[in-house]
Design a protein around this motif. Structure first.
Motif, PDB file in Angstrom:
ATOM      1  N   ALA A  43      14.444  -6.288 -64.766  1.00  0.00           N
ATOM      2  CA  ALA A  43      13.904  -5.160 -65.126  1.00  0.00           C
ATOM      3  C   ALA A  43      12.934  -4.720 -65.343  1.00  0.00           C
ATOM      4  CB  ALA A  43      14.911  -5.234 -65.732  1.00  0.00           C
ATOM      5  N   THR A  44      12.317  -5.507 -65.686  1.00  0.00           N
ATOM      6  CA  THR A  44      11.056  -5.509 -66.546  1.00  0.00           C
ATOM      7  C   THR A  44       9.531  -5.407 -66.033  1.00  0.00           C
ATOM      8  OG1 THR A  44      12.204  -6.563 -68.976  1.00  0.00           O
ATOM      9  CG2 THR A  44       9.280  -5.751 -68.535  1.00  0.00           C
ATOM     10  N   PRO A  45       8.916  -3.892 -65.372  1.00  0.00           N
ATOM     11  CA  PRO A  45       8.140  -3.936 -64.779  1.00  0.00           C
ATOM     12  C   PRO A  45       6.751  -4.708 -65.298  1.00  0.00           C
ATOM     13  CG  PRO A  45       8.901  -2.236 -64.987  1.00  0.00           C
ATOM     14  CD  PRO A  45       9.244  -2.690 -66.091  1.00  0.00           C
ATOM     15  N   ASP A  46       5.787  -5.169 -63.993  1.00  0.00           N
ATOM     16  CA  ASP A  46       4.472  -5.905 -64.386  1.00  0.00           C
ATOM     17  C   ASP A  46       4.102  -5.944 -63.601  1.00  0.00           C
ATOM     18  OD1 ASP A  46       3.006  -8.124 -66.120  1.00  0.00           O
ATOM     19  OD2 ASP A  46       3.780  -9.160 -64.742  1.00  0.00           O
ATOM     20  N   GLY A  47       2.832  -5.148 -63.567  1.00  0.00           N
ATOM     21  CA  GLY A  47       1.925  -4.891 -62.187  1.00  0.00           C
ATOM     22  C   GLY A  47       2.537  -4.670 -60.974  1.00  0.00           C
ATOM     23  N   PRO A  48       1.947  -4.873 -59.806  1.00  0.00           N
ATOM     24  CA  PRO A  48       2.585  -5.130 -58.334  1.00  0.00           C
ATOM     25  C   PRO A  48       3.707  -5.729 -58.706  1.00  0.00           C
ATOM     26  CG  PRO A  48       1.316  -6.149 -58.613  1.00  0.00           C
ATOM     27  CD  PRO A  48       0.910  -6.150 -60.397  1.00  0.00           C
ATOM     28  N   GLY A  49       4.804  -5.652 -59.123  1.00  0.00           N
ATOM     29  CA  GLY A  49       6.226  -6.306 -59.583  1.00  0.00           C
ATOM     30  C   GLY A  49       6.739  -6.280 -60.806  1.00  0.00           C
ATOM     31  N   THR A  50       7.496  -7.510 -60.928  1.00  0.00           N
ATOM     32  CA  THR A  50       7.880  -7.461 -62.058  1.00  0.00           C
ATOM     33  C   THR A  50       7.671  -8.634 -62.892  1.00  0.00           C
ATOM     34  OG1 THR A  50       9.808  -9.058 -61.486  1.00  0.00           O
ATOM     35  CG2 THR A  50      10.380  -6.528 -60.869  1.00  0.00           C
ATOM     36  N   LEU A  51       8.485  -8.868 -64.162  1.00  0.00           N
ATOM     37  CA  LEU A  51       7.448 -10.017 -64.997  1.00  0.00           C
ATOM     38  C   LEU A  51       8.070 -11.148 -64.591  1.00  0.00           C
ATOM     39  CD1 LEU A  51       8.475  -9.829 -68.736  1.00  0.00           C
ATOM     40  CD2 LEU A  51       5.613  -9.874 -67.284  1.00  0.00           C
ATOM     41  N   THR A  71       6.635 -15.039 -63.428  1.00  0.00           N
ATOM     42  CA  THR A  71       6.327 -15.750 -64.470  1.00  0.00           C
ATOM     43  C   THR A  71       7.460 -16.880 -62.885  1.00  0.00           C
ATOM     44  OG1 THR A  71       6.789 -14.162 -65.691  1.00  0.00           O
ATOM     45  CG2 THR A  71       8.064 -16.582 -66.851  1.00  0.00           C
ATOM     46  N   MET A  72       7.218 -18.660 -63.492  1.00  0.00           N
ATOM     47  CA  MET A  72       7.605 -19.310 -63.471  1.00  0.00           C
ATOM     48  C   MET A  72       8.648 -19.874 -64.609  1.00  0.00           C
ATOM     49  SD  MET A  72       4.730 -21.802 -60.877  1.00  0.00           S
ATOM     50  CE  MET A  72       3.683 -21.719 -62.309  1.00  0.00           C
ATOM     51  N   LEU A  73       9.919 -20.656 -64.436  1.00  0.00           N
ATOM     52  CA  LEU A  73      10.358 -20.866 -64.921  1.00  0.00           C
ATOM     53  C   LEU A  73      11.616 -21.731 -65.338  1.00  0.00           C
ATOM     54  CD1 LEU A  73      11.404 -16.775 -65.318  1.00  0.00           C
ATOM     55  CD2 LEU A  73      12.338 -17.649 -67.404  1.00  0.00           C
ATOM     56  N   LEU A  74      11.826 -22.395 -65.558  1.00  0.00           N
ATOM     57  CA  LEU A  74      12.482 -24.500 -65.317  1.00  0.00           C
ATOM     58  C   LEU A  74      13.922 -24.125 -66.428  1.00  0.00           C
ATOM     59  CD1 LEU A  74      12.497 -27.016 -64.067  1.00  0.00           C
ATOM     60  CD2 LEU A  74      10.928 -27.816 -65.805  1.00  0.00           C
ATOM     61  N   TYR A  75      14.815 -24.587 -65.825  1.00  0.00           N
ATOM     62  CA  TYR A  75      16.054 -24.753 -66.630  1.00  0.00           C
ATOM     63  C   TYR A  75      16.819 -25.682 -66.106  1.00  0.00           C
ATOM     64  CZ  TYR A  75      20.851 -23.456 -68.183  1.00  0.00           C
ATOM     65  OH  TYR A  75      22.332 -23.646 -68.760  1.00  0.00           O
ATOM     66  N   GLY A  76      17.037 -25.930 -67.516  1.00  0.00           N
ATOM     67  CA  GLY A  76      18.272 -27.568 -66.890  1.00  0.00           C
ATOM     68  C   GLY A  76      17.888 -28.583 -68.065  1.00  0.00           C
ATOM     69  N   SER A  77      19.025 -29.574 -67.440  1.00  0.00           N
ATOM     70  CA  SER A  77      18.982 -30.774 -68.320  1.00  0.00           C
ATOM     71  C   SER A  77      18.250 -32.344 -67.923  1.00  0.00           C
ATOM     72  CB  SER A  77      20.061 -31.097 -68.447  1.00  0.00           C
ATOM     73  OG  SER A  77      20.675 -32.208 -69.429  1.00  0.00           O
ATOM     74  N   GLN A  96       8.317 -15.654 -57.824  1.00  0.00           N
ATOM     75  CA  GLN A  96       7.416 -15.218 -55.857  1.00  0.00           C
ATOM     76  C   GLN A  96       6.347 -14.709 -55.831  1.00  0.00           C
ATOM     77  OE1 GLN A  96      10.284 -11.821 -55.034  1.00  0.00           O
ATOM     78  NE2 GLN A  96       9.715 -12.101 -52.968  1.00  0.00           N
ATOM     79  N   GLY A  97       5.704 -13.689 -57.225  1.00  0.00           N
ATOM     80  CA  GLY A  97       4.348 -13.454 -56.911  1.00  0.00           C
ATOM     81  C   GLY A  97       3.205 -14.005 -57.252  1.00  0.00           C
ATOM     82  N   LEU A 113       6.120 -19.123 -55.257  1.00  0.00           N
ATOM     83  CA  LEU A 113       6.844 -19.776 -55.023  1.00  0.00           C
ATOM     84  C   LEU A 113       8.392 -18.633 -53.550  1.00  0.00           C
ATOM     85  CD1 LEU A 113       7.720 -20.557 -59.138  1.00  0.00           C
ATOM     86  CD2 LEU A 113       6.487 -22.087 -57.179  1.00  0.00           C
ATOM     87  N   ARG A 114       8.614 -20.473 -53.503  1.00  0.00           N
ATOM     88  CA  ARG A 114       9.916 -19.897 -52.417  1.00  0.00           C
ATOM     89  C   ARG A 114      11.006 -19.906 -52.707  1.00  0.00           C
ATOM     90  NH1 ARG A 114      10.802 -22.568 -47.282  1.00  0.00           N
ATOM     91  NH2 ARG A 114       9.905 -24.059 -48.256  1.00  0.00           N
ATOM     92  N   GLY A 115      12.019 -18.771 -53.180  1.00  0.00           N
ATOM     93  CA  GLY A 115      13.251 -19.118 -53.515  1.00  0.00           C
ATOM     94  C   GLY A 115      14.568 -19.533 -52.481  1.00  0.00           C
ATOM     95  N   ASN A 116      15.919 -19.048 -53.546  1.00  0.00           N
ATOM     96  CA  ASN A 116      17.233 -18.588 -52.304  1.00  0.00           C
ATOM     97  C   ASN A 116      16.881 -20.892 -51.400  1.00  0.00           C
ATOM     98  OD1 ASN A 116      17.637 -16.579 -53.320  1.00  0.00           O
ATOM     99  ND2 ASN A 116      16.426 -16.365 -51.563  1.00  0.00           N
ATOM    100  N   ARG A 117      16.488 -21.473 -52.326  1.00  0.00           N
ATOM    101  CA  ARG A 117      16.446 -22.923 -51.811  1.00  0.00           C
ATOM    102  C   ARG A 117      17.656 -23.824 -52.303  1.00  0.00           C
ATOM    103  NH1 ARG A 117      11.188 -25.478 -51.076  1.00  0.00           N
ATOM    104  NH2 ARG A 117      10.578 -24.612 -53.191  1.00  0.00           N
ATOM    105  N   HIS A 118      17.805 -25.083 -51.661  1.00  0.00           N
ATOM    106  CA  HIS A 118      18.643 -25.970 -52.648  1.00  0.00           C
ATOM    107  C   HIS A 118      17.739 -27.188 -52.032  1.00  0.00           C
ATOM    108  CE1 HIS A 118      21.546 -29.330 -52.953  1.00  0.00           C
ATOM    109  NE2 HIS A 118      21.435 -28.569 -54.197  1.00  0.00           N
ATOM    110  N   LEU A 119      17.267 -28.016 -53.149  1.00  0.00           N
ATOM    111  CA  LEU A 119      16.360 -29.201 -52.606  1.00  0.00           C
ATOM    112  C   LEU A 119      17.460 -30.137 -52.964  1.00  0.00           C
ATOM    113  CD1 LEU A 119      13.131 -28.251 -53.671  1.00  0.00           C
ATOM    114  CD2 LEU A 119      14.153 -28.474 -51.789  1.00  0.00           C
ATOM    115  N   ARG A 120      17.903 -31.608 -52.299  1.00  0.00           N
ATOM    116  CA  ARG A 120      18.016 -32.884 -52.836  1.00  0.00           C
ATOM    117  C   ARG A 120      17.565 -33.524 -51.433  1.00  0.00           C
ATOM    118  NH1 ARG A 120      24.045 -32.788 -53.284  1.00  0.00           N
ATOM    119  NH2 ARG A 120      24.691 -34.846 -53.752  1.00  0.00           N
ATOM    120  N   TYR A 121      17.103 -35.118 -52.862  1.00  0.00           N
ATOM    121  CA  TYR A 121      16.425 -35.971 -52.252  1.00  0.00           C
ATOM    122  C   TYR A 121      17.298 -37.031 -51.450  1.00  0.00           C
ATOM    123  CZ  TYR A 121      12.593 -33.102 -53.685  1.00  0.00           C
ATOM    124  OH  TYR A 121      11.688 -31.714 -53.860  1.00  0.00           O
TER     125      TYR A 121
END
Length: 179
Positions: free
Chosen positions: A109-117, A121-127, A148-149, A152-160
């Motif tokens: 919801a926070t504008p940032d240049g041509p897009g949003t924050l 921004t790349m975020l890593l969440y987990g354990s 995305q800016g 990074l390509r989203g909407n994926r679930h990677l399993r190895y």
């Protein structure tokens, strides 16, 4: 720096902000305040790197007010494969993830240049633990969001098929950030 300076006129910080009088008593309010401060720090270009831990790994905090689960967090993580304890642990995990979702929404919801924050921004969440009952360090619950800016390509679930070091993901994110 030049792009940030040029964008500053279009992306003004709010004129006034609600300021708490002290540390909020409720955990959720405190966590959201810390997340809001991170959004402001990114929005104001005060920092470009943030590390935030919702709770210590060995925390005995309870989340009864937030989730209805009265068990202390860390002891509950050693659930002994008891389905009821696993369900209570999942409730706490869902609460923690809801805080991350709040953070993502604020960034989106926070504008940032041509897009949003969130776009910039790349975020890593987990354990670092997959199954806390046995301190298993495989099949880690990790989410990468935003970016995305940055390509990074989203909407994926990677399993190895075979275990892959988490450091590989860290290296990929650093590479994407130009580090």
């Amino acid at each position: 720096i030049q792009r940030a300076e040029a964008d500053a006129a279009r992306n003004q910080l709010p004129a006034d902000l609600d300021r708490p009088l002290g540390v909020p008593a409720a955990y959720t309010d405190h966590a959201k305040l810390m997340l809001d401060l991170q959004v402001l720090a990114l929005q104001g270009d005060i920092t470009r790197v943030i590390t935030f831990q919702l709770a210590r790994e060995t925390s005995n905090r309870t989340y009864a007010a937030e989730t209805g689960v009265a068990d202390p967090h860390h002891p509950l993580s050693h659930h002994g494969n008891d389905p009821e304890k696993i369900a209570r642990m999942a409730t706490i995990n869902a609460f923690h993830v809801s805080l991350f979702a709040y953070y993502l929404e604020r960034l989106k919801a926070t504008p940032d240049g041509p897009g949003t924050l969130l776009d910039h921004t790349m975020l890593l969440y987990g354990s670092g633990i997959g199954n806390p009952n046995i301190h298993d360090h495989t099949n880690l619950p990790v989410i990468v969001a935003g970016g995305q800016g940055l390509g990074l390509r989203g909407n994926r679930h990677l399993r190895y098929d075979a275990p892959v070091p988490l450091a590989n993901l860290h290296l990929s994110l650093l590479d994407r950030a130009g580090v």
